[in-house]
Write a protein that holds these residues in place. Structure first.
Motif, PDB file in Angstrom:
ATOM      1  N   SER A  13       0.860  -1.176   0.000  1.00 26.06           N
ATOM      2  CA  SER A  13       0.000   0.000   0.000  1.00 26.06           C
ATOM      3  C   SER A  13       0.903   1.234   0.000  1.00 26.06           C
ATOM      4  O   SER A  13       1.654   1.452   0.961  1.00 26.06           O
ATOM      5  CB  SER A  13      -0.903   0.014   1.245  1.00 26.06           C
ATOM      6  N   LEU A  14       0.854   1.977  -1.066  1.00 26.23           N
ATOM      7  CA  LEU A  14       1.672   3.181  -1.160  1.00 26.23           C
ATOM      8  C   LEU A  14       0.961   4.344  -0.476  1.00 26.23           C
ATOM      9  O   LEU A  14      -0.266   4.455  -0.565  1.00 26.23           O
ATOM     10  CB  LEU A  14       1.912   3.549  -2.622  1.00 26.23           C
ATOM     11  N   ASP A  15       1.714   5.189   0.230  1.00 32.09           N
ATOM     12  CA  ASP A  15       1.057   6.385   0.738  1.00 32.09           C
ATOM     13  C   ASP A  15       0.931   7.383  -0.412  1.00 32.09           C
ATOM     14  O   ASP A  15       1.429   7.164  -1.513  1.00 32.09           O
ATOM     15  CB  ASP A  15       1.794   6.955   1.958  1.00 32.09           C
ATOM     16  N   TRP A  16       0.241   8.500  -0.159  1.00 29.98           N
ATOM     17  CA  TRP A  16      -0.135   9.421  -1.238  1.00 29.98           C
ATOM     18  C   TRP A  16       1.065   9.913  -2.032  1.00 29.98           C
ATOM     19  O   TRP A  16       1.039   9.927  -3.261  1.00 29.98           O
ATOM     20  CB  TRP A  16      -0.918  10.602  -0.652  1.00 29.98           C
ATOM     21  N   LYS A  17       2.129  10.333  -1.331  1.00 29.51           N
ATOM     22  CA  LYS A  17       3.273  10.920  -2.045  1.00 29.51           C
ATOM     23  C   LYS A  17       4.039   9.870  -2.830  1.00 29.51           C
ATOM     24  O   LYS A  17       4.543  10.138  -3.925  1.00 29.51           O
ATOM     25  CB  LYS A  17       4.189  11.663  -1.082  1.00 29.51           C
ATOM     26  N   GLU A  18       4.148   8.638  -2.284  1.00 30.04           N
ATOM     27  CA  GLU A  18       4.833   7.566  -3.004  1.00 30.04           C
ATOM     28  C   GLU A  18       4.111   7.259  -4.302  1.00 30.04           C
ATOM     29  O   GLU A  18       4.728   7.043  -5.349  1.00 30.04           O
ATOM     30  CB  GLU A  18       4.906   6.306  -2.132  1.00 30.04           C
ATOM     31  N   VAL A 119       1.683  18.769  -6.735  1.00 27.82           N
ATOM     32  CA  VAL A 119       2.765  19.751  -6.774  1.00 27.82           C
ATOM     33  C   VAL A 119       3.696  19.522  -5.578  1.00 27.82           C
ATOM     34  O   VAL A 119       4.927  19.539  -5.711  1.00 27.82           O
ATOM     35  CB  VAL A 119       2.214  21.191  -6.743  1.00 27.82           C
ATOM     36  N   ASN A 120       3.123  19.290  -4.417  1.00 28.58           N
ATOM     37  CA  ASN A 120       3.897  19.036  -3.202  1.00 28.58           C
ATOM     38  C   ASN A 120       4.802  17.816  -3.377  1.00 28.58           C
ATOM     39  O   ASN A 120       6.016  17.876  -3.162  1.00 28.58           O
ATOM     40  CB  ASN A 120       2.929  18.828  -2.033  1.00 28.58           C
ATOM     41  N   ALA A 121       4.207  16.703  -3.816  1.00 32.75           N
ATOM     42  CA  ALA A 121       4.961  15.448  -3.929  1.00 32.75           C
ATOM     43  C   ALA A 121       6.054  15.516  -4.978  1.00 32.75           C
ATOM     44  O   ALA A 121       7.081  14.849  -4.859  1.00 32.75           O
ATOM     45  CB  ALA A 121       4.006  14.297  -4.246  1.00 32.75           C
ATOM     46  N   LEU A 122       5.862  16.345  -6.017  1.00 33.90           N
ATOM     47  CA  LEU A 122       6.800  16.389  -7.139  1.00 33.90           C
ATOM     48  C   LEU A 122       7.748  17.589  -7.060  1.00 33.90           C
ATOM     49  O   LEU A 122       8.417  17.902  -8.035  1.00 33.90           O
ATOM     50  CB  LEU A 122       6.025  16.409  -8.459  1.00 33.90           C
ATOM     51  N   SER A 123       7.801  18.224  -5.908  1.00 34.24           N
ATOM     52  CA  SER A 123       8.680  19.377  -5.720  1.00 34.24           C
ATOM     53  C   SER A 123       9.783  19.048  -4.728  1.00 34.24           C
ATOM     54  O   SER A 123       9.540  18.433  -3.687  1.00 34.24           O
ATOM     55  CB  SER A 123       7.888  20.588  -5.206  1.00 34.24           C
ATOM     56  N   ASP A 124      10.986  19.481  -5.077  1.00 29.61           N
ATOM     57  CA  ASP A 124      12.111  19.311  -4.164  1.00 29.61           C
ATOM     58  C   ASP A 124      11.921  20.194  -2.930  1.00 29.61           C
ATOM     59  O   ASP A 124      12.300  19.831  -1.811  1.00 29.61           O
ATOM     60  CB  ASP A 124      13.399  19.691  -4.899  1.00 29.61           C
ATOM     61  N   TYR A 125      11.320  21.363  -3.160  1.00 30.09           N
ATOM     62  CA  TYR A 125      11.014  22.300  -2.077  1.00 30.09           C
ATOM     63  C   TYR A 125       9.605  22.819  -2.293  1.00 30.09           C
ATOM     64  O   TYR A 125       9.238  23.225  -3.410  1.00 30.09           O
ATOM     65  CB  TYR A 125      12.022  23.458  -2.092  1.00 30.09           C
ATOM     66  N   VAL A 139       3.993  26.075   6.511  1.00 33.47           N
ATOM     67  CA  VAL A 139       4.592  24.739   6.549  1.00 33.47           C
ATOM     68  C   VAL A 139       5.496  24.566   5.337  1.00 33.47           C
ATOM     69  O   VAL A 139       5.302  25.218   4.312  1.00 33.47           O
ATOM     70  CB  VAL A 139       3.529  23.613   6.571  1.00 33.47           C
ATOM     71  N   VAL A 140       6.489  23.691   5.471  1.00 38.18           N
ATOM     72  CA  VAL A 140       7.437  23.425   4.391  1.00 38.18           C
ATOM     73  C   VAL A 140       7.540  21.915   4.188  1.00 38.18           C
ATOM     74  O   VAL A 140       7.570  21.143   5.156  1.00 38.18           O
ATOM     75  CB  VAL A 140       8.833  24.000   4.718  1.00 38.18           C
ATOM     76  N   PHE A 141       7.592  21.494   2.924  1.00 41.73           N
ATOM     77  CA  PHE A 141       7.720  20.081   2.562  1.00 41.73           C
ATOM     78  C   PHE A 141       8.900  19.899   1.614  1.00 41.73           C
ATOM     79  O   PHE A 141       9.339  20.851   0.948  1.00 41.73           O
ATOM     80  CB  PHE A 141       6.455  19.579   1.853  1.00 41.73           C
ATOM     81  N   SER A 142       9.378  18.675   1.516  1.00 42.30           N
ATOM     82  CA  SER A 142      10.340  18.290   0.495  1.00 42.30           C
ATOM     83  C   SER A 142       9.915  16.940  -0.053  1.00 42.30           C
ATOM     84  O   SER A 142       9.852  15.954   0.688  1.00 42.30           O
ATOM     85  CB  SER A 142      11.752  18.202   1.077  1.00 42.30           C
ATOM     86  N   ARG A 143       9.554  16.905  -1.336  1.00 43.28           N
ATOM     87  CA  ARG A 143       9.099  15.681  -1.995  1.00 43.28           C
ATOM     88  C   ARG A 143       7.952  15.022  -1.219  1.00 43.28           C
ATOM     89  O   ARG A 143       7.873  13.807  -1.101  1.00 43.28           O
ATOM     90  CB  ARG A 143      10.254  14.706  -2.170  1.00 43.28           C
ATOM     91  N   GLY A 144       7.080  15.868  -0.669  1.00 48.37           N
ATOM     92  CA  GLY A 144       5.909  15.377   0.045  1.00 48.37           C
ATOM     93  C   GLY A 144       6.110  15.129   1.520  1.00 48.37           C
ATOM     94  O   GLY A 144       5.148  14.891   2.253  1.00 48.37           O
ATOM     95  N   GLU A 145       7.341  15.193   1.977  1.00 47.21           N
ATOM     96  CA  GLU A 145       7.639  14.971   3.401  1.00 47.21           C
ATOM     97  C   GLU A 145       7.630  16.309   4.134  1.00 47.21           C
ATOM     98  O   GLU A 145       8.308  17.258   3.727  1.00 47.21           O
ATOM     99  CB  GLU A 145       9.016  14.316   3.571  1.00 47.21           C
ATOM    100  N   PRO A 167      10.344  22.528  -8.693  1.00 46.11           N
ATOM    101  CA  PRO A 167      10.133  21.155  -9.167  1.00 46.11           C
ATOM    102  C   PRO A 167      11.353  20.280  -8.899  1.00 46.11           C
ATOM    103  O   PRO A 167      12.496  20.750  -8.917  1.00 46.11           O
ATOM    104  CB  PRO A 167       9.885  21.328 -10.672  1.00 46.11           C
ATOM    105  N   ASP A 168      11.084  19.008  -8.657  1.00 50.68           N
ATOM    106  CA  ASP A 168      12.146  18.040  -8.351  1.00 50.68           C
ATOM    107  C   ASP A 168      12.893  17.670  -9.632  1.00 50.68           C
ATOM    108  O   ASP A 168      12.320  17.071 -10.547  1.00 50.68           O
ATOM    109  CB  ASP A 168      11.509  16.796  -7.726  1.00 50.68           C
ATOM    110  N   GLU A 169      14.182  18.025  -9.705  1.00 56.59           N
ATOM    111  CA  GLU A 169      14.950  17.789 -10.934  1.00 56.59           C
ATOM    112  C   GLU A 169      15.232  16.310 -11.157  1.00 56.59           C
ATOM    113  O   GLU A 169      15.592  15.913 -12.263  1.00 56.59           O
ATOM    114  CB  GLU A 169      16.256  18.583 -10.911  1.00 56.59           C
ATOM    115  N   SER A 170      15.064  15.470 -10.142  1.00 54.49           N
ATOM    116  CA  SER A 170      15.232  14.030 -10.363  1.00 54.49           C
ATOM    117  C   SER A 170      14.066  13.473 -11.174  1.00 54.49           C
ATOM    118  O   SER A 170      14.161  12.405 -11.769  1.00 54.49           O
ATOM    119  CB  SER A 170      15.344  13.290  -9.021  1.00 54.49           C
ATOM    120  N   ILE A 171      12.948  14.198 -11.215  1.00 53.15           N
ATOM    121  CA  ILE A 171      11.781  13.801 -12.010  1.00 53.15           C
ATOM    122  C   ILE A 171      11.703  14.612 -13.294  1.00 53.15           C
ATOM    123  O   ILE A 171      11.501  14.076 -14.385  1.00 53.15           O
ATOM    124  CB  ILE A 171      10.490  13.962 -11.180  1.00 53.15           C
TER     125      ILE A 171
END
Length: 634
Positions: A13-18, A119-125, A139-145, A167-171
């Motif tokens: 079961s993947l969580d939302w960001k995964e 946008v949250n999950a796919l962003s480095d910041y 609040v601040v997130f990194s790749r959904g965390e 945006p996350d440059e790895s994606i």
């Protein structure tokens, strides 16, 4: 050999960001690096701005501030602000949002509560803060965390929400925002929301007359008659006829630009032909009525049904709670408003009918030669050595690879041979030109049928009737980076702009960038697309690397070519700016020589030397141990 076991341990079961990061295409369509208008980085921007625009639609905040610089995007609206106790949930819990309550957001685009989470999950910041009545929650997130959860604080800022993300440059590998795409997106928001002011990088965008402004700003040349602008409950229409070939449509649903059309656009095309026929009481052919039309239509629908998460094509068949069909709704509106307009403006009605009759004459003149050309194209398609087709096509609606379909148009057998051997046969096709195409500037569409090469390109794309049957999403001009290659590129662009301008306007046409140099030593090979990259590669690899300059596509082996048309492909989109008309561009570049064009060529001249030097004249005096200074020519 042990059998594959299928047990409880295999179930994950993947969580939302995964899930979003594992399957980003489900949420934002294709990824890309920003070369295409529908690449994921623009969808990320749109998802955030949509929320701010929805606030404006509900009467909250008349201004949105947007900044994009060095890959960072910030959006500040002056709406009500996210409820302070729900900021984290609204950007990190799927199916959480304020748009499920139809009273609050009756006719909104984003109804599924996914946009900001993607946008949250796919962003480095990813940072968000909300301001309500003098209090601020950030609040601040990194790749959904979640990385920072700041306590409530007091502030003098006015109510609203602020988003900031990278945006996350790895994606999104080596991504870069292209300003023309963003500017077009923001203007569309303004055309559809009169009174809304968008400040993008400090410049103000605002529309007074909605879709009428859109057509005036985007038409090529003057309209044949004043733009007809009609409005009703939940619908706005503007149209006129121009001087270019084809049909040009801008369609929208609840503020969303449906670039692939849908039920509302189809209903408009059908209804406008029917209403005009009925007005003149003549059975004009629908294609003659619509030839050279430039139109925009915007509708508002409760809980619209789109054919994908990126919302580029409307699927809704009904428009009102009572079940009235989209076709009937639009037809009834035009039957009333357009019929009345034409009766009140006989001069416009007269001009329109003359245009229809002119299109009818041109169609009949072409009918004989068109039949011969079609027969030739059919015969050629059976054993067409010019076209090496691929398996998937844009018209295959159930094929998940349809958006990746690409036709490379290249010159000569050697270049087409290299691309053909290294391409992906599922999504990449190759069309080989025999030599330089005809300069068709100022010619009529008759030349498309009389010229075998143009006719075969038209047949390969399947765009003779309209854009609905376009077989490839990307049309890539792949020519050598020399004078002859540039000339062929201009001749092809003239063909597309003259007869099929929608291909360029809808961002289907690109130019392939291929490396100018290969710099390598025994451990590493670096391909360089500019002199600047070559210098960097030499610096990285150290003393005496082997430097090869590619003088033509045919010199690049198939084994190497696969690197340049695969995941790391570099495409330069052919863009029309808001201020440049097709006619002015073509007359400048393809008309008779003018002093202005001569000056332009001299000012933009590049000197290419045989000893692996490729130098901009303006940069030729820069000091570099690998570059010889070149005197500027007078």
């Amino acid at each position: 050999m042990a059998e594959n076991q299928y047990t409880e341990d295999n179930i994950r079961s993947l969580d939302w960001k995964e899930h979003i990061r594992l399957r980003p295409g489900m949420y934002i369509g294709k990824l890309g690096d920003g070369a295409s208008a529908d690449d994921g980085i623009y969808i990320l921007v749109k998802e955030i701005v949509d929320n701010s625009v929805d606030e404006f639609v509900m009467g909250n905040g008349k201004r949105i501030d947007i900044k994009v610089k060095d890959g960072k995007v910030s959006v500040r609206d002056y709406g009500r602000g996210i409820p302070l106790g729900k900021v984290i949930e609204c950007v990190s819990q799927i199916n959480t949002g304020g748009k499920y309550d139809s009273k609050a957001f009756k006719k909104s685009v984003g109804l599924n509560g996914v946009g900001t989470k993607a946008v949250n999950a796919l962003s480095d910041y990813f940072m968000v803060y909300s301001v309500r009545e003098g209090q601020k929650k950030q609040v601040v997130f990194s790749r959904g965390e979640l990385t920072e959860d700041l306590p409530l604080s007091k502030t003098d800022e006015v109510n609203g929400t602020y988003f900031e993300f990278i945006p996350d440059e790895s994606i999104f590998k080596k991504f870069a925002f292209k300003m023309p795409y963003l500017i077009k997106m923001f203007w569309n928001y303004c055309y559809l929301n009169r009174g809304l002011a968008i400040y993008f990088n400090g410049e103000k965008y605002q529309s007074k007359d909605g879709l009428k402004d859109l057509l005036e700003d985007n038409m090529d040349g003057d309209p044949l008659y004043p733009i007809i602008h009609l409005e009703g409950d939940d619908i706005e229409v503007a149209f006129t006829h121009g001087k270019t070939y084809g049909e040009d449509y801008y369609s929208f649903v609840n503020g969303q630009h449906t670039t692939q059309g849908g039920t509302h656009q189809s209903a408009f095309r059908e209804s406008i032909a029917k209403v005009i026929r009925d007005f003149y009481k003549k059975d004009y052919d629908a294609s003659d009525i619509r030839q050279s039309i430039v139109a925009a239509i915007a509708v508002k629908v409760i809980e619209p049904v789109f054919e994908s998460q990126t919302k580029t094509k409307l699927g809704s068949q009904e428009i009102e709670p009572d079940g009235k069909s989209m076709r009937a709704f639009i037809n009834d509106f035009l039957k009333d408003k357009l019929d009345n307009y034409l009766h009140r403006h006989p001069d416009v009605a007269d001009t329109l009918e003359k245009k229809i009759k002119q299109s009818e004459r041109e169609r009949k003149e072409l009918s004989g030669i068109r039949k011969l050309a079609r027969d030739r194209a059919k015969k050629a398609s059976l054993h067409n050595k010019k076209l090496r087709d691929c398996r998937s096509h844009l018209t295959d609606l159930k094929d998940e690879k349809r958006e990746m379909t690409t036709l490379f148009i290249t010159e000569g057998d050697s270049a087409s041979g290299s691309i053909t051997k290294s391409r992906d046969v599922n999504t990449q096709a190759v069309f080989s030109l025999r030599g330089k195409p005809l300069n068709c500037y100022g010619l009529t569409k008759k030349v498309v049928y009389e010229n075998e090469e143009f006719n075969l390109i038209q047949a390969a794309l399947d765009i003779e009737e309209d854009m609905d049957n376009l077989r490839y999403n990307n049309i890539v001009i792949a020519t050598d980076a020399d004078v002859d290659g540039m000339h062929i590129r201009l001749l092809l662009l003239t063909f597309f702009l003259q007869f099929f301008p929608d291909l360029v306007k809808r961002n289907h046409v690109y130019v392939l960038q291929t490396p100018l140099f290969r710099v390598r030593n025994k451990k590493k090979t670096i391909y360089c697309y500019s002199d600047e990259e070559r210098r960097a590669a030499i610096s990285e690899l150290g003393k005496n690397p082997e430097i090869t300059r590619f003088k033509g596509l045919g010199e690049i082996s198939p084994d190497e070519f696969k690197h340049f048309i695969g995941d790391d492909i570099r495409l330069e989109p052919v863009l029309l700016t808001k201020d440049a008309s097709i006619d002015s561009i073509l007359s400048y570049f393809m008309g008779k020589n003018t002093p202005e064009r001569q000056d332009f060529i001299i000012e933009n001249l590049r000197v290419v030397k045989d000893d692996d030097k490729n130098v901009d004249l303006e940069d030729s005096q820069s000091e570099d141990e690998n570059t010889e200074p070149i005197e500027k020519a007078s």
